[in-house]
Structures are given as structure tokens and as C-alpha cells.
Write a protein that holds these residues in place. Structure first.
Motif, short mmCIF file in Angstrom:
data_model
loop_
_atom_site.label_atom_id
_atom_site.label_comp_id
_atom_site.label_asym_id
_atom_site.label_seq_id
_atom_site.Cartn_x
_atom_site.Cartn_y
_atom_site.Cartn_z
N ASN A 1 1.57 -3.14 -10.38
CA ASN A 1 1.08 -3.74 -9.96
C ASN A 1 0.61 -4.16 -11.43
OD1 ASN A 1 -0.14 -6.73 -9.17
ND2 ASN A 1 -0.59 -5.40 -8.22
N GLY A 2 0.77 -4.80 -12.57
CA GLY A 2 -0.14 -4.86 -13.80
C GLY A 2 -0.32 -3.47 -14.27
N GLY B 1 3.53 6.30 -2.81
CA GLY B 1 3.22 4.42 -2.18
C GLY B 1 2.24 4.10 -3.39
N ALA B 2 1.98 5.02 -4.55
CA ALA B 2 0.92 4.36 -5.36
C ALA B 2 1.94 4.04 -6.72
CB ALA B 2 -0.39 6.13 -6.12
N ILE C 1 -5.02 7.92 -12.48
CA ILE C 1 -4.71 8.30 -10.84
C ILE C 1 -4.40 6.72 -11.01
CG2 ILE C 1 -6.46 8.76 -8.79
CD1 ILE C 1 -7.68 10.52 -9.95
N MET C 2 -3.12 6.77 -9.82
CA MET C 2 -2.73 5.63 -9.85
C MET C 2 -3.17 5.10 -7.92
SD MET C 2 0.77 5.34 -11.40
CE MET C 2 1.26 3.73 -10.85
N ASN C 3 -3.52 3.70 -7.74
CA ASN C 3 -3.36 3.39 -6.38
C ASN C 3 -3.35 1.91 -5.90
OD1 ASN C 3 -4.11 4.05 -3.62
ND2 ASN C 3 -6.67 3.16 -4.64
N HIS C 4 -2.46 1.71 -5.25
CA HIS C 4 -1.55 0.42 -4.98
C HIS C 4 -1.06 -0.16 -6.32
CE1 HIS C 4 -3.05 0.63 -0.99
NE2 HIS C 4 -4.64 0.40 -1.60
N LYS D 1 -12.12 10.21 -4.09
CA LYS D 1 -12.81 9.71 -4.24
C LYS D 1 -12.40 8.28 -4.39
CE LYS D 1 -17.18 7.86 -6.56
NZ LYS D 1 -17.90 8.03 -5.08
N LEU D 2 -11.60 8.10 -5.46
CA LEU D 2 -10.92 6.84 -5.79
C LEU D 2 -10.08 6.63 -5.21
CD1 LEU D 2 -10.70 7.70 -10.00
CD2 LEU D 2 -12.76 6.98 -8.74
N THR D 3 -9.50 7.06 -4.49
CA THR D 3 -8.23 6.74 -4.26
C THR D 3 -8.50 6.13 -2.06
OG1 THR D 3 -7.56 8.79 -2.84
CG2 THR D 3 -6.54 7.76 -4.42
#
Length: 302
Positions: free
Chosen positions: A18-19, A37-38, A204-207, A292-294
């Protein structure tokens, strides 16, 4: 070497990437971390053209994977999540077939395979059928396969998942050697310690987006400074009574209660002032940053 700008990939109504904006430089060992799923594996697949992007820009070696994936693959080696070896054939037969597939000159194939089998401590298994190899040997053989084309860029997609510590450390040593020889490496992994040991920079990737980027040391200092005490689950009620103390950050799983504080003295005071005995006290690490970040760490005021 790899540049992504506003990169997007959707599968129906689901947005996997996503971008995404990131840049991977030549000579780096670069980590891609994130929960399932990240978007990590989707991004990796887009770099060599297996998955086509929905939007944005992507460049690998200056080529667009959408139109020049063949040129990119010539200069890239991939350690895939799945071994995908023909178990009815021997080690040597598998590797010789792959040499032919990627265009290694016939006169060079046998020597190149034997050299890499020796490099991965597999020479004694060259005439053994894949079916009889251990899981660790199969993973080492996938490394051999990825290196047969002498790649400038090596993609490691969860390369040590399920391996015992001895094999994992052996592979870490080989990855470090390859990096020191100038190979650019992109690593996806769920082992945070693996990323700390191998990567000189990571995201670190998320969503489908980048949540944070930097060196492991800088990210630990920025997001989770201090120390972590691990306590028995039996202490959770006593620790809950301390939850209003803003200097503490709590996280709990099946193995225990994790309490993070900026100062070591804050953790030792839990023993001296409240009679709580930690199972372990350690410096904060990349796993704490990840939690923490996820969104998996519970702060004191959560």
C-alpha cells in the motif's frame, strides 16, 4: 539497486502493498521484517516479475520487472520459502538440471556445482537422492541452487525457518561471507535475532507500508530503549497493580510477562520493592521494536 516509489499491489479488495517507498543500495544486507500479511513476500515476488504491481514504480538494476524480468533474473538468486527440489533425483542431478535451466555453460556446470556443494558442506551427499536428505541439508542445497548463477543480488525469503540452531548458524556464516564478498542481500525473516545479526539496514512493514526504517541498533534506541524483564505468568496480577507507572511497558504471551523500562534500576526495584523475581533481565532488542511497531506490545496506559 532496488527502488520502489508509491508501490501498490491489490488482490481483489485486499491491498497487500500500500504505497510502499523504499530503496535498497548495492552492497547492503537489507532486512524486510513484518507480521504475516505485511506484504513482504508480495514485494519480493514483484521484484523478479512473478507478481505484477497494481500501481506505483519499481526498478531493479535499473530495469522494470514488468517488462524486463528476464534481465533481472539473470543477475538474481533466490532462496525461496519452499525448497521445490525434485525428490526423485540426486543432489547432483538436481543442480545440473538447474544449471542448464539458467544457462550456465555446459563446460562449467559440474565444477560450479561441486564447488558450491563443498562451500555448503554437502559434497558427501552429491549422489544422494533428495528424498533422503534432512531438512537442513535441503535448505543448504537451495542456497547452492540460488548461487549457481553467481548472482549480484541474493533474495533470502525466510531462509532458516524450521531449522535447528546449528544449521541456522552455519547459514548465517555463509550469508555474512557472501555479503563481505560484495553480494547485495535482501532478507525476509520472522527471526528478529537473525535480522540483528545479518542486516546493516532494515525496514519493519505493517499493512503493506513501512512502519520504520534504519539500522537495528538505531531502531532499538529510538523505539524501545532500555531493558526488559521477563516474569512468570503467576506474577501478572502483581504487575497489573503497577500498570499506572508510566515508566513501564507491558507485553504478555504464553511464556511470560515482559516488562520494559528505560532504566535497569526500574526493573531491579520490582524485586527489591515488590518482591517480584524476574526469570530474566536483558537489554531491549529488535523483537521488542517489532512488537511495539506492529501493535502487539501493551503500553502502561493501553
Amino acid at each position: 539497486m532496488i527502488i520502489a516509489k508509491s508501490l501498490v499491489k491489490t488482490f481483489g479488495d485486499f491491498t497487500a502493498v500500500n504505497g510502499l517507498d523504499l530503496s535498497i543500495k548495492q552492497g547492503e544486507c537489507f532486512g524486510l521484517l513484518g507480521p504475516n500479511g505485511a506484504g513482504k513476500s508480495t514485494f519480493i515476488s514483484m521484484t523478479y516479475g512473478t507478481v505484477q504491481r497494481t500501481g506505483g514504480e519499481l526498478s531493479v538494476f535499473g530495469h522494470d520487472p514488468r517488462t524486463n524480468s528476464r534481465e533481472i533474473k539473470k543477475r538474481m538468486g533466490v532462496v525461496t520459502q519452499d525448497n521445490a527440489l525434485d525428490e526423485s533425483l540426486t543432489v547432483m542431478e538436481n543442480m545440473m538440471i538447474y544449471c542448464a535451466f539458467i544457462g550456465v555453460p555446459r563446460s562449467e556446470r559440474q565444477k560450479r556445482v561441486l564447488d558450491l556443494l563443498e562451500y555448503m558442506n554437502l559434497t558427501h551427499k552429491k549422489d544422494t537422492k533428495i528424498l533422503t536428505l534432512s531438512g537442513g541439508m535441503k535448505r543448504r542445497l537451495v542456497f547452492v541452487r540460488a548461487l549457481l548463477g553467481r548472482p549480484e543480488l541474493l533474495i533470502l525469503d525466510e531462509p532458516t525457518t524450521g531449522l535447528d540452531p546449528a544449521v541456522r548458524h552455519l547459514l548465517w556464516g555463509k550469508v555474512k561471507e557472501l555479503h563481505q564478498q560484495g553480494t547485495t542481500i535482501v532478507l525476509t525473516t520472522h527471526y528478529m535475532h537473525e535480522a540483528e545479526v545479518l542486516c546493516n539496514r532494515l525496514v519493519i512493514m505493517n499493512h503493506g507500508k513501512v512502519s520504520a526504517e534504519g539500522t537495528p541498533k538505531d531502531m532499538i534506541h529510538k523505539f524501545t530503549p532500555g531493558f526488559v524483564g521477563i516474569f512468570s505468568l503467576e506474577d501478572r496480577m502483581k504487575l497489573a497493580d503497577l500498570s499506572q507507572q508510566k515508566s513501564f511497558h507491558f507485553n504478555e504471551d504464553a511464556s511470560g510477562v515482559y516488562v520494559r523500562a528505560n532504566a535497569l534500576s526500574d526493573l531491579t526495584s520490582l524485586h527489591s520493592d515488590h518482591g517480584l523475581n524476574p526469570l530474566q533481565i536483558r537489554p531491549s532488542n529488535l523483537e521488542d521494536v517489532f512488537l511495539k511497531l506492529t501493535g502487539q506490545e501493551l503500553s502502561a496506559d493501553a
